[in-house]
Write a protein that holds these residues in place. Structure first.
Motif, mmCIF file in Angstrom:
data_model
loop_
_atom_site.group_PDB
_atom_site.id
_atom_site.type_symbol
_atom_site.label_atom_id
_atom_site.label_comp_id
_atom_site.label_asym_id
_atom_site.label_seq_id
_atom_site.Cartn_x
_atom_site.Cartn_y
_atom_site.Cartn_z
ATOM 1 N N LEU A 103 -23.136 44.543 16.379
ATOM 2 C CA LEU A 103 -23.685 43.628 17.390
ATOM 3 C C LEU A 103 -25.214 43.595 17.279
ATOM 4 O O LEU A 103 -25.945 43.724 18.267
ATOM 5 C CB LEU A 103 -23.227 44.057 18.778
ATOM 6 C CG LEU A 103 -21.717 43.923 19.009
ATOM 7 C CD1 LEU A 103 -21.333 44.385 20.411
ATOM 8 C CD2 LEU A 103 -21.256 42.488 18.785
ATOM 9 N N GLY A 107 -25.025 40.272 12.767
ATOM 10 C CA GLY A 107 -23.656 40.128 13.252
ATOM 11 C C GLY A 107 -23.514 38.969 14.214
ATOM 12 O O GLY A 107 -22.527 38.212 14.159
ATOM 13 N N LEU A 111 -21.060 35.731 13.739
ATOM 14 C CA LEU A 111 -20.037 35.429 14.743
ATOM 15 C C LEU A 111 -20.243 34.062 15.367
ATOM 16 O O LEU A 111 -19.285 33.307 15.587
ATOM 17 C CB LEU A 111 -20.055 36.497 15.839
ATOM 18 C CG LEU A 111 -19.342 37.811 15.532
ATOM 19 C CD1 LEU A 111 -19.581 38.809 16.660
ATOM 20 C CD2 LEU A 111 -17.845 37.583 15.358
ATOM 21 N N LYS A 126 -16.000 44.297 16.409
ATOM 22 C CA LYS A 126 -17.394 44.154 16.804
ATOM 23 C C LYS A 126 -17.845 45.464 17.442
ATOM 24 O O LYS A 126 -17.329 45.854 18.488
ATOM 25 C CB LYS A 126 -17.538 42.979 17.772
ATOM 26 C CG LYS A 126 -16.851 41.703 17.273
ATOM 27 C CD LYS A 126 -16.558 40.748 18.407
ATOM 28 C CE LYS A 126 -15.680 39.585 17.951
ATOM 29 N NZ LYS A 126 -14.242 39.915 17.908
ATOM 30 N N THR A 132 -24.499 45.535 10.538
ATOM 31 C CA THR A 132 -23.680 44.516 9.886
ATOM 32 C C THR A 132 -23.945 44.553 8.379
ATOM 33 O O THR A 132 -25.086 44.705 7.948
ATOM 34 C CB THR A 132 -24.035 43.119 10.440
ATOM 35 O OG1 THR A 132 -23.690 43.089 11.828
ATOM 36 C CG2 THR A 132 -23.287 42.020 9.707
#
Length: 426
Positions: A103, A107, A111, A126, A132
């Motif tokens: 997160l 990321g 997303l 997640k 990431t």
């Protein structure tokens, strides 16, 4: 009802229903599951692997070690599994992806784009506090990767067998499963074993020379592979239990070999993979095209389409390809390839104005599998995949944001007219 649908429903029912006497279980199946049509239980393909933020550094002058070089640095949405899935989505097939992101900024960007395309993020794990996956690529003046650093340990560490098993239903009801070799070996095995429970075909994407060797633990489950030359040799050596260096490396850097001579040098590696039970070996040769080697007929994978939701775009692609399937020497060749004897076909690449070579191989796989979902056989599908890869090569991003179906179809027809059979048993 199609037998493949019935088989998968049987498997799914065993997983979602509590243990019961066989007669009660059969009654439940017939009253609740087997009464529905194949369209009602249609499920998307499942793709498992990396979602990555790519950093592309493209010099505007010759690279000089030890100093900076003027050029352009861009952030790109990437990752083998993610690229294949996005390409399939652009062509109208909405796959289900199982992956991992942190997160963090990267990321959230991945997303946000994924969900804006109308794709499910349910299978994407997640997690706070992890990085990431990121890959930094430095290109040379020809657009080839000169060097790269990959920070993708999150895929191996946090995309675990337990996370994969949460999506047992998705995998067991899918028309096919695609796994990329970023996965840890135990996760690869867990995913492939779930697919095997319901007879779901598995497509293995090698990712890199080193990671391609991970096929050794799952080869008995794999239906198709899509390596480049060096990944092919690495896979073959990994599968040569008694002689891990059985297949010598082949130097194609000077492009001094004909397609026929290249195939003869690669044939030991290809033959080994076919002997291990892999049905389709798709070897990418860059600008020299693709080799398709198999013992199966062209419609081998098409039973999977019975449980696939075909989009309007996919239907259009399939209709145009079938309507314009002109009789030619390749058409007559297809009718005699459905035998137990191995064969190899060379599919040429199309000339392209190169903008970026990253993502082209992923788009070849994505275009091929989206076409299988549209009802095309593997030969037609691979021609479409090559046509889509051409668009990717001419695009700065890893995956083109849109594709013209009519243009793809015309390019695919040109490729099919130029397919040649190579001498496998020479």
């Amino acid at each position: 009802m199609d037998e493949s649908v019935r088989r998968r429903l049987d498997s799914i029912s065993r997983q979602i229903l509590p243990p019961q006497p066989q007669s009660v279980l059969q009654d439940l199946l017939h009253s609740n599951l087997l009464s529905v049509s194949s369209e009602s239980v249609a499920s998307p393909p499942v793709i498992i692997g990396g979602m990555v933020m790519d950093i592309h550094a493209k010099p505007s002058a010759a690279l000089k070690p030890g100093t900076t070089t003027p050029g352009k640095v861009q952030y790109m949405r990437g990752g083998v599994a993610r690229n294949i899935a996005e390409c399939m989505s652009v062509l109208g097939t909405k796959p289900f992806i199982i992956s991992i992101v942190g997160l963090d900024m990267a990321g959230k960007v991945l997303l946000e784009h994924w969900e804006s395309a109308g794709l499910s993020s349910e299978g994407i794990r997640k997690l706070e506090g992890i990085t990431t996956p990121v890959v930094s690529n430095i290109f040379d003046a020809d657009g080839e990767v000169a060097a790269a650093v990959a920070s993708v340990e999150a895929v191996e560490t946090f995309l675990t067998p337990d996370w994969i098993r949460k999506f047992r239903y998705n995998i067991c009801s899918a028309p096919f499963l695609i796994v990329d070799a970023n996965l840890a070996p135990q996760t690869l095995e867990a995913a492939c074993q779930l697919a095997a429970e319901s007879g779901v075909p598995v497509w293995f994407e090698p990712v890199s020379i080193l990671k391609s060797r991970r096929i050794s633990s799952v080869v008995s489950y794999v239906t198709s592979v899509s390596p480049n030359v060096h990944e092919l040799i690495s896979m073959a050596n990994a599968l040569s239990e008694n002689n891990p260096h059985l297949i010598p490396n082949v130097d194609f850097s000077e492009r001094k070999h004909s397609i026929e001579s290249s195939f003869q040098m690669l044939k030991p590696a290809i033959s080994l993979l076919l002997e291990k039970g892999i049905k389709w070996v798709v070897v990418t040769l860059g600008s020299d095209g693709v080799l398709l080697c198999s013992k199966e007929g062209p419609g081998f994978l098409n039973h999977a389409v019975n449980t696939t939701v075909i989009s309007s775009l996919g239907e259009t692609l399939g209709k145009i390809m079938r309507r314009n399937s002109t009789k030619n020497s390749f058409s007559s060749m297809k009718s005699r390839l459905a035998s137990s004897n191995p064969y190899c076909l060379h599919f040429p690449a199309l000339p392209a104005m190169v903008a970026s070579l990253t993502g082209a191989g992923d788009c070849l796989v994505g275009g091929t599998l989206a076409s299988v979902c549209a009802g095309l056989d593997i030969f037609q599908s691979l021609a479409v995949g090559i046509a889509v890869a051409k668009i990717a090569v001419e695009t700065e991003t890893n995956v083109p944001s849109h594709c013209n179906v009519a243009s793809i179809t015309e390019d695919a027809k040109k490729i099919l007219f130029a397919v040649k059979e190579l001498a496998f048993n020479r």
